[in-house]
Design a protein around this motif. Structure first.
Motif, mmCIF file in Angstrom:
data_model
loop_
_atom_site.group_PDB
_atom_site.id
_atom_site.type_symbol
_atom_site.label_atom_id
_atom_site.label_comp_id
_atom_site.label_asym_id
_atom_site.label_seq_id
_atom_site.Cartn_x
_atom_site.Cartn_y
_atom_site.Cartn_z
ATOM 1 N N LYS A 1 1.005 -1.008 0.137
ATOM 2 C CA LYS A 1 0.134 -0.125 -0.130
ATOM 3 C C LYS A 1 0.868 1.210 0.276
ATOM 4 O O LYS A 1 0.638 2.549 -0.733
ATOM 5 N N GLU B 1 1.292 3.709 -3.260
ATOM 6 C CA GLU B 1 0.851 5.383 -2.708
ATOM 7 C C GLU B 1 1.901 6.689 -3.168
ATOM 8 O O GLU B 1 1.507 7.627 -3.155
ATOM 9 N N ILE C 1 2.728 9.991 5.663
ATOM 10 C CA ILE C 1 2.027 9.230 5.086
ATOM 11 C C ILE C 1 1.558 8.313 5.963
ATOM 12 O O ILE C 1 0.311 7.577 6.130
ATOM 13 N N THR D 1 -1.674 9.553 8.005
ATOM 14 C CA THR D 1 -3.053 9.220 6.496
ATOM 15 C C THR D 1 -4.339 8.550 7.316
ATOM 16 O O THR D 1 -3.748 7.311 7.388
ATOM 17 N N ASP E 1 -5.661 7.350 4.876
ATOM 18 C CA ASP E 1 -5.216 6.249 3.939
ATOM 19 C C ASP E 1 -4.550 4.755 4.075
ATOM 20 O O ASP E 1 -4.199 3.719 4.361
ATOM 21 N N VAL E 2 -3.437 4.924 5.231
ATOM 22 C CA VAL E 2 -2.922 4.046 5.728
ATOM 23 C C VAL E 2 -3.065 3.151 7.127
ATOM 24 O O VAL E 2 -3.252 2.311 7.121
ATOM 25 N N ASP F 1 -7.919 2.795 6.334
ATOM 26 C CA ASP F 1 -8.200 2.178 4.892
ATOM 27 C C ASP F 1 -7.643 1.030 4.633
ATOM 28 O O ASP F 1 -6.752 0.747 4.340
ATOM 29 N N PHE G 1 -6.193 -1.855 1.510
ATOM 30 C CA PHE G 1 -6.057 -1.664 0.443
ATOM 31 C C PHE G 1 -6.814 -3.092 -0.964
ATOM 32 O O PHE G 1 -6.831 -4.202 -0.678
ATOM 33 N N LEU H 1 -8.261 2.768 -3.619
ATOM 34 C CA LEU H 1 -6.570 2.313 -3.368
ATOM 35 C C LEU H 1 -5.398 1.945 -5.079
ATOM 36 O O LEU H 1 -5.288 3.480 -5.116
ATOM 37 N N ASP I 1 -3.931 5.035 -6.781
ATOM 38 C CA ASP I 1 -2.650 5.262 -7.061
ATOM 39 C C ASP I 1 -2.896 5.230 -8.010
ATOM 40 O O ASP I 1 -1.131 5.870 -8.695
ATOM 41 N N ARG J 1 -14.482 14.068 2.319
ATOM 42 C CA ARG J 1 -12.925 14.085 3.230
ATOM 43 C C ARG J 1 -13.042 14.230 4.740
ATOM 44 O O ARG J 1 -13.448 13.687 5.914
#
Length: 385
Positions: free
Chosen positions: A156, A160, A211, A214, A216-217, A220, A222, A226, A230, A353
């Motif tokens: 991931k 990213e 990152i 965030t 995303d990491v 969320d 993968f 994403l 990405d 968001r």
């Protein structure tokens, strides 16, 4: 009869055709894209990088991440620069093969998503919150496994940071080279777009450790969202402005170029200044650069900043990001709405968001969040929203 029926040949004549000289699929483009993914993977594995621990996971462990995105970027730029200068690399090739490369990226990201979903059922994996809903369509989309890895290779974080971001800039530079090949010069509009977006990529890679905190990491999984975002959405959508300027050349007056530059500088100051302030405070509240900030202590033992950049709006960094998006689009002129797709889409994304983050923070902080929102009433834009 003739009044209600449409002749097929007339219907097909009205359907849009592919841009002249472009094909939707080619094995050459597939080979180039697979070669790009293989190259960036090997570069990430072979180059040294810093080791950084992530946040505490639900199982009370922390993962260690290898971060070398900036090194990958510098090596790639040196190789590309040498190739273009020597005449051995025609980066302008990406223009005629843009759609075929896009198709290859879509095939790759979908294949990766299937593998990620299937792999999440093998062994004892840490699943993302919400990624194990039981609805396979949703789980496939949002990502079931939180941090899929092959050994120490974090899929991931790699996707990213490295192939999509650097690939996006290479597309921009390819359009710029194609413009130079056809006109003998790179226009100011093209130069601004490439420079602005290069700064964005360099900034993301220079501060790549950020990152790890965030959503995303940390939150969320993968999955398709994403992987597609990405590897497809970022490089092939964010390069729209450079491609548009290549295909629709614009002559911009000096005052307009200066205005665009001012918007970019303002956006970057807000974006980078707010993010640095947050990171400094998070790492050490007594840091001389941030110890003057006022904050709200919470029952969780954390502190919510209520002054400085973060007293202006709850997501003031999003405002800076959006201003920079305007600076990317304005060099395209005002004749068409197409190049403004990004700033419109991005504005909607940032609002969504913000709402999602607000819900998560309300659940996380409870009554303290109500106190915080009373102290910092604006979400994104002071006195507006």
């Amino acid at each position: 009869n003739a009044d209600v029926c449409i002749r097929l040949n007339n219907l097909t004549a009205t359907l849009p055709a592919l841009p002249a000289g472009m094909v939707l699929f080619s094995w050459q483009a597939c080979a180039v894209y697979l070669g790009w993914m293989a190259y960036t993977t090997l570069l990430h594995l072979l180059l040294p990088g810093i080791r950084k621990e992530g946040i505490l996971l639900p199982d009370n462990t922390r993962l260690t991440y290898k971060l070398n995105g900036m090194r990958c970027f510098l090596v790639t730029m040196c190789l590309v620069g040498a190739g273009v200068y020597s005449g051995n690399l025609d980066l302008g090739w990406v223009h005629a093969n843009f759609l075929a490369l896009l198709t290859a990226a879509i095939i790759f990201s979908n294949t990766l998503s299937v593998c990620l979903y299937a792999g999440s059922f093998v062994g004892n994996k840490t699943l993302a919150k919400g990624g194990d809903s039981g609805n396979w369509v949703y789980d496939f989309f949002i990502g079931r496994e939180l941090n899929p890895r092959i050994g120490g290779f974090d899929l991931k974080v790699f996707c990213e940071l490295v192939p999509g971001l650097i690939g996006w800039l290479l597309l921009d530079l390819g359009f710029a080279q194609r413009q130079f090949q056809t006109t003998g010069a790179v226009s100011p509009a093209m130069g601004l777009v490439c420079a602005f977006q290069a700064l964005y990529v360099v900034d993301a890679l220079w501060f790549e450790t950020a990152i790890l905190t965030t959503m995303d990491v940390t939150t969320d999984g993968f999955g398709f969202m994403l992987a597609f975002g990405d590897l497809v959405w970022v490089p092939f959508t964010y390069s729209l402005q450079a491609r548009y300027i290549l295909e629709h050349p614009k002559e911009l007056e000096g005052w307009f170029l200066a205005l665009i530059l001012a918007i970019k500088v303002a956006g970057y100051v807000v974006f980078r200044g707010s993010n640095l302030e947050k990171n400094w405070f998070r790492n050490n509240p007594d840091d001389p650069r941030v110890k003057h900030l006022r904050y709200l202590p919470t029952e969780r033992g954390t502190r919510l900043i209520v002054s400085g950049w973060w007293g202006v709006a709850r997501h003031v960094n999003y405002l800076g990001d959006w201003l920079m998006a305007w600076a990317w689009c304005l060099p395209c002129g005002v004749d068409d709405i197409v190049p403004y797709f990004y700033v419109i889409y991005f504005g909607i994304l940032l609002v969504h968001r913000d709402l999602r983050d607000g819900e998560a923070c309300k659940e996380k902080y409870g009554k303290d969040w109500d106190k915080y929102t009373a102290l910092v009433p604006y979400r994104l834009i002071p006195y507006v929203y």
